[in-house]
Design a protein around this motif. Sequence first.
Motif, PDB file in Angstrom:
ATOM      1  N   ASN A   1     -28.250   1.232  20.351  1.00 20.59           N
ATOM      2  CA  ASN A   1     -29.084   0.429  19.462  1.00 20.59           C
ATOM      3  C   ASN A   1     -29.871   1.322  18.505  1.00 20.59           C
ATOM      4  O   ASN A   1     -29.973   1.026  17.318  1.00 20.59           O
TER       5      ASN A   1
ATOM      6  N   HIS B   1     -29.184   0.698  14.679  1.00 27.24           N
ATOM      7  CA  HIS B   1     -30.193  -0.090  13.964  1.00 27.24           C
ATOM      8  C   HIS B   1     -31.203   0.789  13.228  1.00 27.24           C
ATOM      9  O   HIS B   1     -32.178   0.273  12.682  1.00 27.24           O
TER      10      HIS B   1
ATOM     11  N   ASP C   1     -37.466   5.463  19.231  1.00 27.50           N
ATOM     12  CA  ASP C   1     -36.893   5.872  17.954  1.00 27.50           C
ATOM     13  C   ASP C   1     -37.944   5.705  16.873  1.00 27.50           C
ATOM     14  O   ASP C   1     -39.012   5.134  17.113  1.00 27.50           O
TER      15      ASP C   1
ATOM     16  N   ARG D   1     -29.899 -11.728  17.268  1.00 22.70           N
ATOM     17  CA  ARG D   1     -30.014 -10.526  16.443  1.00 22.70           C
ATOM     18  C   ARG D   1     -31.068 -10.785  15.365  1.00 22.70           C
ATOM     19  O   ARG D   1     -31.196 -11.914  14.881  1.00 22.70           O
ATOM     20  N   LEU D   2     -31.818  -9.775  14.984  1.00 20.40           N
ATOM     21  CA  LEU D   2     -32.786  -9.947  13.896  1.00 20.40           C
ATOM     22  C   LEU D   2     -32.018 -10.207  12.596  1.00 20.40           C
ATOM     23  O   LEU D   2     -30.901  -9.705  12.419  1.00 20.40           O
TER      24      LEU D   2
ATOM     25  N   SER E   1     -30.382  -7.419  10.822  1.00 22.33           N
ATOM     26  CA  SER E   1     -29.265  -6.742  11.491  1.00 22.33           C
ATOM     27  C   SER E   1     -27.930  -7.418  11.226  1.00 22.33           C
ATOM     28  O   SER E   1     -26.897  -6.974  11.726  1.00 22.33           O
TER      29      SER E   1
ATOM     30  N   GLY F   1     -24.964  -8.863  19.518  1.00 22.70           N
ATOM     31  CA  GLY F   1     -26.200  -9.366  20.114  1.00 22.70           C
ATOM     32  C   GLY F   1     -26.105  -9.520  21.628  1.00 22.70           C
ATOM     33  O   GLY F   1     -26.831 -10.314  22.223  1.00 22.70           O
ATOM     34  N   LEU F   2     -25.235  -8.743  22.241  1.00 21.44           N
ATOM     35  CA  LEU F   2     -25.080  -8.841  23.700  1.00 21.44           C
ATOM     36  C   LEU F   2     -25.695  -7.662  24.441  1.00 21.44           C
ATOM     37  O   LEU F   2     -25.952  -7.733  25.640  1.00 21.44           O
TER      38      LEU F   2
ATOM     39  N   LEU G   1     -28.644  -6.069  24.604  1.00 25.24           N
ATOM     40  CA  LEU G   1     -29.924  -6.159  25.312  1.00 25.24           C
ATOM     41  C   LEU G   1     -29.900  -7.210  26.416  1.00 25.24           C
ATOM     42  O   LEU G   1     -30.640  -7.096  27.388  1.00 25.24           O
TER      43      LEU G   1
HETATM   44  N1  LIG Z   1     -33.754   0.303  18.337  1.00 25.02           N
HETATM   45  C1  LIG Z   1     -33.822  -0.821  17.617  1.00 25.02           C
HETATM   46  N2  LIG Z   1     -34.481  -0.839  16.426  1.00 25.02           N
HETATM   47  C2  LIG Z   1     -34.557  -1.978  15.687  1.00 25.02           C
HETATM   48  N3  LIG Z   1     -34.009  -3.156  16.050  1.00 25.02           N
HETATM   49  C3  LIG Z   1     -33.344  -3.187  17.219  1.00 25.02           C
HETATM   50  C4  LIG Z   1     -33.219  -2.044  18.056  1.00 25.02           C
HETATM   51  N4  LIG Z   1     -32.517  -2.390  19.151  1.00 25.02           N
HETATM   52  C5  LIG Z   1     -32.218  -3.690  19.009  1.00 25.02           C
HETATM   53  N5  LIG Z   1     -32.699  -4.178  17.846  1.00 25.02           N
HETATM   54  C6  LIG Z   1     -32.590  -5.578  17.351  1.00 25.02           C
HETATM   55  O1  LIG Z   1     -32.319  -6.420  18.468  1.00 25.02           O
HETATM   56  C7  LIG Z   1     -31.090  -7.122  18.248  1.00 25.02           C
HETATM   57  C8  LIG Z   1     -30.400  -7.379  19.576  1.00 25.02           C
HETATM   58  O2  LIG Z   1     -29.922  -6.140  20.125  1.00 25.02           O
HETATM   59  P1  LIG Z   1     -28.595  -6.149  21.007  1.00 25.02           P
HETATM   60  O3  LIG Z   1     -28.361  -4.788  21.510  1.00 25.02           O
HETATM   61  O4  LIG Z   1     -28.707  -7.257  21.999  1.00 25.02           O
HETATM   62  O5  LIG Z   1     -27.457  -6.591  19.974  1.00 25.02           O
HETATM   63  P2  LIG Z   1     -26.689  -5.731  18.843  1.00 25.02           P
HETATM   64  O6  LIG Z   1     -27.061  -4.291  18.948  1.00 25.02           O
HETATM   65  O7  LIG Z   1     -26.983  -6.421  17.541  1.00 25.02           O
HETATM   66  O8  LIG Z   1     -25.162  -5.968  19.196  1.00 25.02           O
HETATM   67  P3  LIG Z   1     -24.346  -5.338  20.454  1.00 25.02           P
HETATM   68  O9  LIG Z   1     -25.343  -4.629  21.319  1.00 25.02           O
HETATM   69  O10 LIG Z   1     -23.760  -6.528  21.128  1.00 25.02           O
HETATM   70  O11 LIG Z   1     -23.352  -4.425  19.837  1.00 25.02           O
HETATM   71  C9  LIG Z   1     -30.318  -6.260  17.267  1.00 25.02           C
HETATM   72  O12 LIG Z   1     -29.385  -7.011  16.528  1.00 25.02           O
HETATM   73  C10 LIG Z   1     -31.442  -5.750  16.372  1.00 25.02           C
HETATM   74  O13 LIG Z   1     -31.800  -6.742  15.443  1.00 25.02           O
END
Ligand SMILES: Nc1ncnc2c1ncn2[C@@H]1O[C@H](COP(=O)(O)OP(=O)(O)OP(=O)(O)O)[C@@H](O)[C@H]1O
Length: 131
Positions: free
Chosen positions: A34, A38, A62, A81-82, A85, A92-93, A95
């Motif tokens: 992430n 991100h 980070d 997801r935000l 993003s 969005g899986l 977390l």
């Molecule tokens: N380190 C971070 N900095 C900023 N935003 C984050 C960070 N980690 C997660 N997010 C936000 O939280 C959302 C959900 O995170 P999550 O890991 O569940 O999904 P993803 O990264 O979008 O997709 P996937 O993990 O399934 O590949 C992200 O889409 C992003 O908007």
Amino acid sequence: NGQFLSFAAPSPGVWLVSGDRELLMQLLVNLVENAINHCRPGTRIDLSLAANGNRLVATVRDTGPGIPEAERDKVFRRLYRLDKSRSTPGSGLGLSLVRAIADLHGVDITLADNQPGLVVSLSMARANSVV
Ligand SMILES: Nc1ncnc2c1ncn2[C@@H]1O[C@H](COP(=O)(O)OP(=O)(O)OP(=O)(O)O)[C@@H](O)[C@H]1O
Ligand SMILES: [Mg+2]
């Protein structure tokens, strides 16, 4: 991705937790992924491990855009997801899997502001011996 990754464990020693090694690794990988996906190039990604009594506290921090306080519970939902993003790859899986693995292992997760960026803290029981 032009980012800087570091790891620090201030107290030397052996750190044991009881659990499924592959799932716990998956949990950490999802958090680091992430931070990579991100956050922009040039971001710092710092991992740390510290003892707090009989708990271990691991953090993944980070210096990216962070997650607004109002969204910090929601990002653990499946497929959430935000808005900003939507143009980055992912479903969005990640977390929701982090939360499931944490719950299975009695790991408490908190998301906070790293000013700037995101800090994910994982607090878990320390095991005394290998079983
Ligand atoms: N380190 C971070 N900095 C900023 N935003 C984050 C960070 N980690 C997660 N997010 C936000 O939280 C959302 C959900 O995170 P999550 O890991 O569940 O999904 P993803 O990264 O979008 O997709 P996937 O993990 O399934 O590949 C992200 O889409 C992003 O908007
Ligand atoms: Mg993810």
